[in-house]
Each structure stands twice: as C-alpha cells, then as structure tokens.
Design a protein around this motif. Sequence first.
Motif, PDB file in Angstrom:
ATOM      1  N   ASN A  68       5.931 -23.305-153.550  1.00  9.68           N
ATOM      2  CA  ASN A  68       5.562 -23.227-152.134  1.00  9.68           C
ATOM      3  C   ASN A  68       4.534 -24.298-151.784  1.00  9.68           C
ATOM      4  O   ASN A  68       4.565 -24.873-150.705  1.00  9.68           O
ATOM      5  N   PHE A  69       3.613 -24.534-152.705  1.00  8.45           N
ATOM      6  CA  PHE A  69       2.634 -25.605-152.539  1.00  8.45           C
ATOM      7  C   PHE A  69       2.374 -26.246-153.897  1.00  8.45           C
ATOM      8  O   PHE A  69       2.423 -25.568-154.926  1.00  8.45           O
ATOM      9  N   LEU A  70       2.081 -27.542-153.874  1.00  7.85           N
ATOM     10  CA  LEU A  70       1.702 -28.238-155.100  1.00  7.85           C
ATOM     11  C   LEU A  70       0.531 -29.159-154.791  1.00  7.85           C
ATOM     12  O   LEU A  70       0.614 -30.008-153.900  1.00  7.85           O
ATOM     13  N   PHE A  71      -0.582 -28.952-155.500  1.00 10.12           N
ATOM     14  CA  PHE A  71      -1.772 -29.770-155.306  1.00 10.12           C
ATOM     15  C   PHE A  71      -2.167 -30.442-156.615  1.00 10.12           C
ATOM     16  O   PHE A  71      -1.869 -29.933-157.703  1.00 10.12           O
ATOM     17  N   LEU A  72      -2.853 -31.566-156.509  1.00 12.57           N
ATOM     18  CA  LEU A  72      -3.322 -32.303-157.685  1.00 12.57           C
ATOM     19  C   LEU A  72      -4.837 -32.393-157.676  1.00 12.57           C
ATOM     20  O   LEU A  72      -5.454 -32.490-156.613  1.00 12.57           O
TER      21      LEU A  72
ATOM     22  N   PHE B 209      -3.037 -40.673-156.927  1.00 14.90           N
ATOM     23  CA  PHE B 209      -3.029 -41.288-155.604  1.00 14.90           C
ATOM     24  C   PHE B 209      -1.664 -41.902-155.287  1.00 14.90           C
ATOM     25  O   PHE B 209      -1.230 -41.907-154.142  1.00 14.90           O
ATOM     26  N   TYR B 210      -0.990 -42.428-156.308  1.00 14.05           N
ATOM     27  CA  TYR B 210       0.366 -42.948-156.127  1.00 14.05           C
ATOM     28  C   TYR B 210       1.295 -41.797-155.727  1.00 14.05           C
ATOM     29  O   TYR B 210       2.123 -41.921-154.832  1.00 14.05           O
ATOM     30  N   SER B 211       1.136 -40.659-156.381  1.00 15.14           N
ATOM     31  CA  SER B 211       1.946 -39.473-156.084  1.00 15.14           C
ATOM     32  C   SER B 211       1.713 -38.999-154.657  1.00 15.14           C
ATOM     33  O   SER B 211       2.651 -38.782-153.887  1.00 15.14           O
ATOM     34  N   SER B 212       0.447 -38.855-154.289  1.00 12.64           N
ATOM     35  CA  SER B 212       0.124 -38.278-152.987  1.00 12.64           C
ATOM     36  C   SER B 212       0.512 -39.209-151.849  1.00 12.64           C
ATOM     37  O   SER B 212       0.886 -38.757-150.768  1.00 12.64           O
ATOM     38  N   ALA B 213       0.444 -40.528-152.090  1.00 16.37           N
ATOM     39  CA  ALA B 213       0.842 -41.495-151.064  1.00 16.37           C
ATOM     40  C   ALA B 213       2.313 -41.344-150.717  1.00 16.37           C
ATOM     41  O   ALA B 213       2.736 -41.639-149.597  1.00 16.37           O
ATOM     42  N   ARG B 214       3.117 -40.876-151.669  1.00 19.39           N
ATOM     43  CA  ARG B 214       4.563 -40.725-151.472  1.00 19.39           C
ATOM     44  C   ARG B 214       4.985 -39.301-151.155  1.00 19.39           C
ATOM     45  O   ARG B 214       6.162 -38.975-151.146  1.00 19.39           O
ATOM     46  N   LEU B 215       4.007 -38.439-150.932  1.00 16.67           N
ATOM     47  CA  LEU B 215       4.279 -37.058-150.545  1.00 16.67           C
ATOM     48  C   LEU B 215       5.032 -36.294-151.623  1.00 16.67           C
ATOM     49  O   LEU B 215       5.877 -35.457-151.342  1.00 16.67           O
ATOM     50  N   TRP B 216       4.751 -36.598-152.905  1.00 22.71           N
ATOM     51  CA  TRP B 216       5.332 -35.828-154.000  1.00 22.71           C
ATOM     52  C   TRP B 216       4.560 -34.513-154.172  1.00 22.71           C
ATOM     53  O   TRP B 216       4.896 -33.699-155.028  1.00 22.71           O
TER      54      TRP B 216
ATOM     55  N   GLU C   9      -5.706 -29.560-144.147  1.00 19.20           N
ATOM     56  CA  GLU C   9      -4.883 -30.739-143.879  1.00 19.20           C
ATOM     57  C   GLU C   9      -3.998 -31.000-145.087  1.00 19.20           C
ATOM     58  O   GLU C   9      -4.452 -31.014-146.226  1.00 19.20           O
ATOM     59  N   LEU C  10      -2.709 -31.224-144.824  1.00 19.26           N
ATOM     60  CA  LEU C  10      -1.739 -31.424-145.895  1.00 19.26           C
ATOM     61  C   LEU C  10      -1.468 -32.908-146.113  1.00 19.26           C
ATOM     62  O   LEU C  10      -1.303 -33.664-145.154  1.00 19.26           O
ATOM     63  N   SER C  11      -1.437 -33.308-147.381  1.00 19.68           N
ATOM     64  CA  SER C  11      -1.102 -34.684-147.767  1.00 19.68           C
ATOM     65  C   SER C  11      -1.777 -35.742-146.897  1.00 19.68           C
ATOM     66  O   SER C  11      -1.113 -36.597-146.314  1.00 19.68           O
ATOM     67  N   PRO C  12      -3.109 -35.687-146.778  1.00 14.35           N
ATOM     68  CA  PRO C  12      -3.783 -36.665-145.916  1.00 14.35           C
ATOM     69  C   PRO C  12      -3.640 -38.108-146.386  1.00 14.35           C
ATOM     70  O   PRO C  12      -3.803 -39.034-145.597  1.00 14.35           O
ATOM     71  N   LEU C  13      -3.328 -38.306-147.672  1.00 24.35           N
ATOM     72  CA  LEU C  13      -3.227 -39.669-148.195  1.00 24.35           C
ATOM     73  C   LEU C  13      -1.797 -40.206-148.184  1.00 24.35           C
ATOM     74  O   LEU C  13      -1.522 -41.262-148.755  1.00 24.35           O
ATOM     75  N   ALA C  14      -0.871 -39.505-147.535  1.00 22.79           N
ATOM     76  CA  ALA C  14       0.513 -39.987-147.474  1.00 22.79           C
ATOM     77  C   ALA C  14       0.560 -41.358-146.809  1.00 22.79           C
ATOM     78  O   ALA C  14      -0.047 -41.572-145.767  1.00 22.79           O
ATOM     79  N   GLY C  15       1.266 -42.277-147.425  1.00 27.41           N
ATOM     80  CA  GLY C  15       1.381 -43.621-146.877  1.00 27.41           C
ATOM     81  C   GLY C  15       0.228 -44.538-147.221  1.00 27.41           C
ATOM     82  O   GLY C  15       0.148 -45.663-146.738  1.00 27.41           O
ATOM     83  N   LEU C  16      -0.655 -44.059-148.099  1.00 29.59           N
ATOM     84  CA  LEU C  16      -1.896 -44.784-148.381  1.00 29.59           C
ATOM     85  C   LEU C  16      -1.671 -46.220-148.835  1.00 29.59           C
ATOM     86  O   LEU C  16      -2.342 -47.135-148.371  1.00 29.59           O
ATOM     87  N   ASP C  17      -0.730 -46.450-149.755  1.00 33.35           N
ATOM     88  CA  ASP C  17      -0.549 -47.799-150.288  1.00 33.35           C
ATOM     89  C   ASP C  17       0.744 -48.451-149.823  1.00 33.35           C
ATOM     90  O   ASP C  17       1.272 -49.331-150.464  1.00 33.35           O
TER      91      ASP C  17
ATOM     92  N   PRO D 138       9.198 -44.116-142.294  1.00 35.64           N
ATOM     93  CA  PRO D 138       9.860 -43.171-143.207  1.00 35.64           C
ATOM     94  C   PRO D 138       8.912 -42.116-143.775  1.00 35.64           C
ATOM     95  O   PRO D 138       9.270 -40.939-143.857  1.00 35.64           O
ATOM     96  N   ILE D 139       7.696 -42.513-144.158  1.00 36.51           N
ATOM     97  CA  ILE D 139       6.771 -41.544-144.754  1.00 36.51           C
ATOM     98  C   ILE D 139       6.319 -40.513-143.715  1.00 36.51           C
ATOM     99  O   ILE D 139       6.064 -39.353-144.026  1.00 36.51           O
ATOM    100  N   GLY D 140       6.256 -40.927-142.428  1.00 34.27           N
ATOM    101  CA  GLY D 140       5.901 -39.994-141.361  1.00 34.27           C
ATOM    102  C   GLY D 140       6.978 -38.949-141.144  1.00 34.27           C
ATOM    103  O   GLY D 140       6.690 -37.773-140.912  1.00 34.27           O
ATOM    104  N   VAL D 141       8.250 -39.381-141.233  1.00 35.08           N
ATOM    105  CA  VAL D 141       9.366 -38.433-141.135  1.00 35.08           C
ATOM    106  C   VAL D 141       9.288 -37.426-142.271  1.00 35.08           C
ATOM    107  O   VAL D 141       9.416 -36.209-142.073  1.00 35.08           O
ATOM    108  N   LYS D 142       9.059 -37.934-143.476  1.00 36.58           N
ATOM    109  CA  LYS D 142       8.992 -37.062-144.650  1.00 36.58           C
ATOM    110  C   LYS D 142       7.874 -36.029-144.493  1.00 36.58           C
ATOM    111  O   LYS D 142       8.026 -34.850-144.840  1.00 36.58           O
ATOM    112  N   LYS D 143       6.766 -36.468-143.926  1.00 38.37           N
ATOM    113  CA  LYS D 143       5.624 -35.570-143.741  1.00 38.37           C
ATOM    114  C   LYS D 143       5.948 -34.477-142.720  1.00 38.37           C
ATOM    115  O   LYS D 143       5.599 -33.303-142.919  1.00 38.37           O
TER     116      LYS D 143
END
Length: 474
Positions: free
Chosen positions: A404-408, A454-461, A42-50, A89-94
């Motif tokens: 190609n991919f970036l993980f934290l 978590f701030y980064s991942s919420a914004r799909l960075w 699963e990719l960026s599951p925390l997108a939109g978290l905050d 907007p975050i759903g479009v980005k995802k």
Amino acid sequence: ELLEMVSKGGGEKAILRHTQRNKKLFVRERLKLLLDDESFLELSPLAGLDMPYGDVPAAGCLTGIGKICGIWCMVVALDATVKGGTVYPIGVKKQLRAQEIAMQNRLATVYLIDSGGAFLPLQSEVFPDKSHGGRVFYNQAIMSAMRIPQLAVVCGSCVAGGAYTPTMSEETSIVDKIGTLFLAGPPLVKAATGEHVSAEDLGGAKLHSEVSGCCDHFASSEKEAYEYIRNVISTLNYDPLPEKAMEYESPLYSPDELLGLAPQDYSCSLPVKLILSRLMDGSRFQEFKANYGTTLVTGFGHVEGHLVGVVANNGELSHDASLKGSHFVQLCSQRSIPIVFFQNTAPHTAVPTSISQAHSNQLKAQASMMAAVACAAVPKITIVIGGCYGSESYAMCSRSFSPNFLFLWPNARVGLVDPRHFSTVPQAGDNDCTGDESELKHLTEKLEEESSAFYSSARLWDDGIVLPQDTRKV
C-alpha cells in the motif's frame, strides 16, 4: 537540503511571475487554506529530481494526504511555477499513483488545477499508453463509480486534455480572472479561425459558471474558492469509520537514535531488534518463532496504538527464515492484521556451478513466502531501512509486490545487486583482461549511482524518502 530546494518550485523568477504578475498563490499557500492543519503527508516530493528537462525538478505536481473538515483526503495540486504547470511523464506517473492510493483507501480527492497541459515534445511518453495521461480520466470515472468524492478548483490555466479533470469531478470551483478552462487557448483559435478572443471570453470563470455550466461555484478570490471546497466536503455525507482517540506509549528508547542505527550496507551485523525497540509502542514486541529462522524477525507490536505484524530482515533470507515468513504472513492475513516490512536484504553471492540441495530448498521456500506476501489480503507497508536487493526483496514486499505504501530511509539502496559486492574480474590464462576490468569499473559506477535512495525516489519507485526518526509518524 533537497526537500528545501524542491519546495521552492520553479525558482525565484517563476515564483515572482506567478505571485506578482499573475496574482496567484503559491501551491503550498493553497494547501494551508484548504487543509485543517499542517499535518500533511507529502508523497514522493523528490519525484523528477534528477530529470529536470531544463533547470528545475520536473514533476510540477504536489500530491499528499491531509484532513479537510475532519475527512482524510488526497490532494493533487499542480504547480505552475514549474514550467507553467506543464505535465511531464513523471508528473503523470505521480498523479496516477495518487489516484491509486485514493482508490485503495477510499480517500475523497481534491484537484487543484493550474497547468498548461501536456508537454508536446514528449507526447509519446505522456499520451498514448494505458499508463499515460488518459488514465487519469479513466481513474476519475472508476472512482466516481466507487462513490469516492472528487472535487476540483480551477485556480489557473486548465488547457487541452487537462480540462477533463474538473469536468469529470463532482463539483468544481473556478477563480475569477485567473481561472480559465478550454481545450485550446486564444493563440490556437487565432491560428485556426483568424478570430481574436480573450482567455476570459473563451473560458473564464463567468462563462463557465453562467453560460456553459462546466463549473459549479464562481469564486471572486482563491481564498473563497477553497472555502467553497471545504463547505462542499462538509456536506458530502462521506464519513469513513471514526478514528478512536488512542492512547499509546512512546518507545522506551528514543527514535532519534535511529540516525545512528541506520545500516550503511548489507554486511552490517546490527541486530534489527535494536531498530524495532525504537519504533514499537513501549518498545514491546511479541516475537513469533524467536528461535527458528533467526535471520528473519517476525512478531506483533503496536505503532501509535495500531496493532501491526512485523517482518524484518536480520540477515540472509534462508530456507528456515522464508518458511517462518510464509507462516507469519498467513497468520496476519487470517487475523486481518496489517503488516509492516523492514527491508535490509542481502545480495546473492555468485551461484555455485553445482547448485546444492540446500540452495534449491532455499529458492523453493522463498517462492513460498513470495506467494504468501502477494496473496495476503491486508494492508502492507514496506520501509527499506538498508538494502533492497534481488529476489529477496520480492519476498519482503518490494514495489513489484504492490505494498500500500513503500518508503525509504536516506541510506537505502535499491538494486538487483550491490556493486560493492563485486570482486575483480579473475585472470583467465594469458588473456588481456584490461578491457574487462574497465567495463566492470564502469558497470560498478553505474550500479552505484542507480541504487541510491534518491535515484529511486526521483523515478517514483517509492512513496518518498523519510528520515529514520520520523518513521513512526509516517
């Protein structure tokens, strides 16, 4: 805990309405029927978290990579328990990021559509620009031209602009009684023409599979719809290079020990080789230029049988380290070897009034490494294991350099500077610096919050936060 919370979608009330009143499957149950097994990244599951726009995480969209009939596929599944599947907007980005990955890796793509369309109050952030919702359909056309198969299941509402996703797909399945497809629903028809029409008559499964031809497969149940899609995929004649059943050794040192090795801040003196020895097959690592530019570790190793080049921070990205990095990245590009970057960059100290020759040389060497990284025509994967700070992060293939991919890792920090590196405002004669100190404190707190993983991942960075011990598998 956060992943558990996100997996519940829109919460208990929304799930009951979705599953009991509307008789629909939960999004993760749909994936179980569609995929070969549970090995789904699963990719960026925390997108939109905050940024919930209410009381739940706002992405309302699950994306990831898994196998269907033995073929690697990208899946984009809209979750109607989150605000009725409304697109924020975050759903479009995802969704756009999922399509980008599918194009880079030539992944057949399946869209599971259950959505009320775009969230109109935020239309200026969802509709007009080239990185907004219309880009999804543009990408679909480009993917078709690239001969990347795209399939869709209408397993709920499919309204307004979203109606183009299934109609631009190669084959579409629609579920009887719960799947509907139209540009404007019954309430808008009533408002515009005064006519009363049911959702089923306006855009139900029978209409679109028997009259309009918008959908290719009529399914009496969701289970049947996913069986159709699996059958279609098995006949795509789309078989990427077969994967060899590779045998590989586990690291000599347990990856579970990475939990105790994850660096808490940039000043940590932990040698990065302790981390690499828990990630490489058999803990074997063929180092390149071991005694030169030692604040950057470079070399070759295998991860689950795959040969990779490794570029790992081991301190400041000095002049010598940058030149070594440039040389090694160019080697990998020449030999077509994928590169894995392990980022733990140090923030810059204050630039001296008189920039020394050494400092100028360091900048030039870092610029050389940035150019080498940007131009390397091989897959690049970046793992931020500690700090991702300033210009050094560019040379280490941060998001702006399109890995190609970036993980934290959860302890990662992403920012221009590390607020913990700030000193107090120096006193300037008899001037009152209370205001300056107050502003500095406010800025420090803001930067501290905004640099968290978590701030980064919420914004799909990034493409998601992974536990250190799962790094090899991911």
